[in-house]
Motif scaffolding. Structure first.
Motif, PDB file in Angstrom:
ATOM      1  N   ARG A  30      15.291  66.654  45.645  1.00  0.00           N
ATOM      2  CA  ARG A  30      14.826  65.530  46.468  1.00  0.00           C
ATOM      3  C   ARG A  30      14.912  65.875  47.964  1.00  0.00           C
ATOM      4  O   ARG A  30      14.009  65.565  48.736  1.00  0.00           O
ATOM      5  N   ILE A  70      12.138  68.296  48.823  1.00  0.00           N
ATOM      6  CA  ILE A  70      10.852  67.596  48.874  1.00  0.00           C
ATOM      7  C   ILE A  70      10.720  66.871  50.206  1.00  0.00           C
ATOM      8  O   ILE A  70       9.675  66.926  50.866  1.00  0.00           O
ATOM      9  N   ALA A 100       6.527  67.408  50.871  1.00  0.00           N
ATOM     10  CA  ALA A 100       5.684  67.585  49.693  1.00  0.00           C
ATOM     11  C   ALA A 100       5.164  66.234  49.209  1.00  0.00           C
ATOM     12  O   ALA A 100       5.899  65.262  49.141  1.00  0.00           O
ATOM     13  N   GLY A 132       2.584  66.186  46.462  1.00  0.00           N
ATOM     14  CA  GLY A 132       2.060  66.279  45.106  1.00  0.00           C
ATOM     15  C   GLY A 132       2.309  67.651  44.510  1.00  0.00           C
ATOM     16  O   GLY A 132       3.004  68.482  45.104  1.00  0.00           O
ATOM     17  N   MET A 133       1.713  67.871  43.354  1.00  0.00           N
ATOM     18  CA  MET A 133       1.920  69.115  42.635  1.00  0.00           C
ATOM     19  C   MET A 133       1.462  70.343  43.419  1.00  0.00           C
ATOM     20  O   MET A 133       2.009  71.425  43.237  1.00  0.00           O
ATOM     21  N   ASP A 142       2.130  71.065  46.301  1.00  0.00           N
ATOM     22  CA  ASP A 142       3.211  71.476  47.195  1.00  0.00           C
ATOM     23  C   ASP A 142       4.441  71.986  46.437  1.00  0.00           C
ATOM     24  O   ASP A 142       5.472  72.267  47.043  1.00  0.00           O
ATOM     25  N   MET A 143       4.335  72.097  45.128  1.00  0.00           N
ATOM     26  CA  MET A 143       5.488  72.499  44.316  1.00  0.00           C
ATOM     27  C   MET A 143       6.020  73.870  44.723  1.00  0.00           C
ATOM     28  O   MET A 143       7.234  74.078  44.775  1.00  0.00           O
ATOM     29  N   VAL A 195       8.361  73.678  47.693  1.00  0.00           N
ATOM     30  CA  VAL A 195       9.640  73.051  47.359  1.00  0.00           C
ATOM     31  C   VAL A 195      10.529  74.032  46.601  1.00  0.00           C
ATOM     32  O   VAL A 195      11.712  74.190  46.928  1.00  0.00           O
ATOM     33  N   VAL A 217      11.649  69.442  39.832  1.00  0.00           N
ATOM     34  CA  VAL A 217      10.702  69.280  40.943  1.00  0.00           C
ATOM     35  C   VAL A 217       9.371  68.782  40.429  1.00  0.00           C
ATOM     36  O   VAL A 217       8.777  67.856  41.007  1.00  0.00           O
ATOM     37  N   LYS A 218       8.917  69.338  39.330  1.00  0.00           N
ATOM     38  CA  LYS A 218       7.639  68.914  38.741  1.00  0.00           C
ATOM     39  C   LYS A 218       7.685  67.435  38.376  1.00  0.00           C
ATOM     40  O   LYS A 218       6.743  66.693  38.651  1.00  0.00           O
ATOM     41  N   LEU A 248       7.526  65.306  41.558  1.00  0.00           N
ATOM     42  CA  LEU A 248       6.266  65.331  42.290  1.00  0.00           C
ATOM     43  C   LEU A 248       5.115  64.654  41.547  1.00  0.00           C
ATOM     44  O   LEU A 248       4.084  64.378  42.146  1.00  0.00           O
ATOM     45  N   GLN A 249       5.281  64.408  40.253  1.00  0.00           N
ATOM     46  CA  GLN A 249       4.186  63.778  39.509  1.00  0.00           C
ATOM     47  C   GLN A 249       4.170  62.291  39.708  1.00  0.00           C
ATOM     48  O   GLN A 249       5.058  61.638  40.026  1.00  0.00           O
TER      49      GLN A 249
END
Length: 150
Positions: free
Chosen positions: A107, A110, A115, A117-118, A120-121, A124, A145-146, A149-150
């Protein structure tokens, strides 16, 4: 240095006649020497503590995979041997972050990277790797992280 600690532990294990520990630490020393030779061939300096930790993590992962295979193959004595080696090697790794700590770090990364969305994974995960190298299981961290971000 971590390498010095491992060498000292090898000497102590030899004096104590602890065969399992001696053989495992010899494997570690050998793996580190091989990695040093490989680095030298590429014009790099000998491994630092961060690279040593990476090598040790790789060794633990290999043994965990072996444990699974031995258990599936009905060889509990070999699985127990691999678990013993994992215990010896893990003693030289930094303490792993818990799932809650990993989520908090994710977190924070992020928020720092902004970030959204995905897409920007990668940024991160790179931030997590740079800040918490050796303390995170990157596969678990990536999954967290996934999910965030979803």
């Amino acid at each position: 240095m971590l390498r010095d600690d491992i060498s000292a532990a090898l000497k102590e294990a030899m004096k104590a006649h602890d065969a399992r520990r001696v053989s495992t630490l010899r494997l570690v020393v050998s793996a580190l020497k091989n990695a040093d030779i490989e680095a030298r061939g590429q014009g790099k300096p000998p491994l630092g503590d961060a690279e040593v930790v990476g090598t040790l993590q790789k060794m633990v992962k290999q043994r965990q995979e072996s444990v699974e295979l031995y258990e599936k193959g009905g060889r509990p004595e070999l699985a127990a041997q691999e678990r013993d080696e994992i215990a010896v090697i893990s003693a030289y790794l930094p303490q792993q972050m818990s799932e809650a700590e990993t989520e908090a770090a994710a977190r924070a990364a992020i928020a720092e990277t902004g970030a959204a969305g995905m897409k920007d994974m990668g940024k991160v995960v790179a931030r997590l790797r740079e800040r918490h190298a050796g303390q995170l299981d990157m596969a678990k961290a990536s999954a967290i992280v996934k999910g965030l971000l979803q």
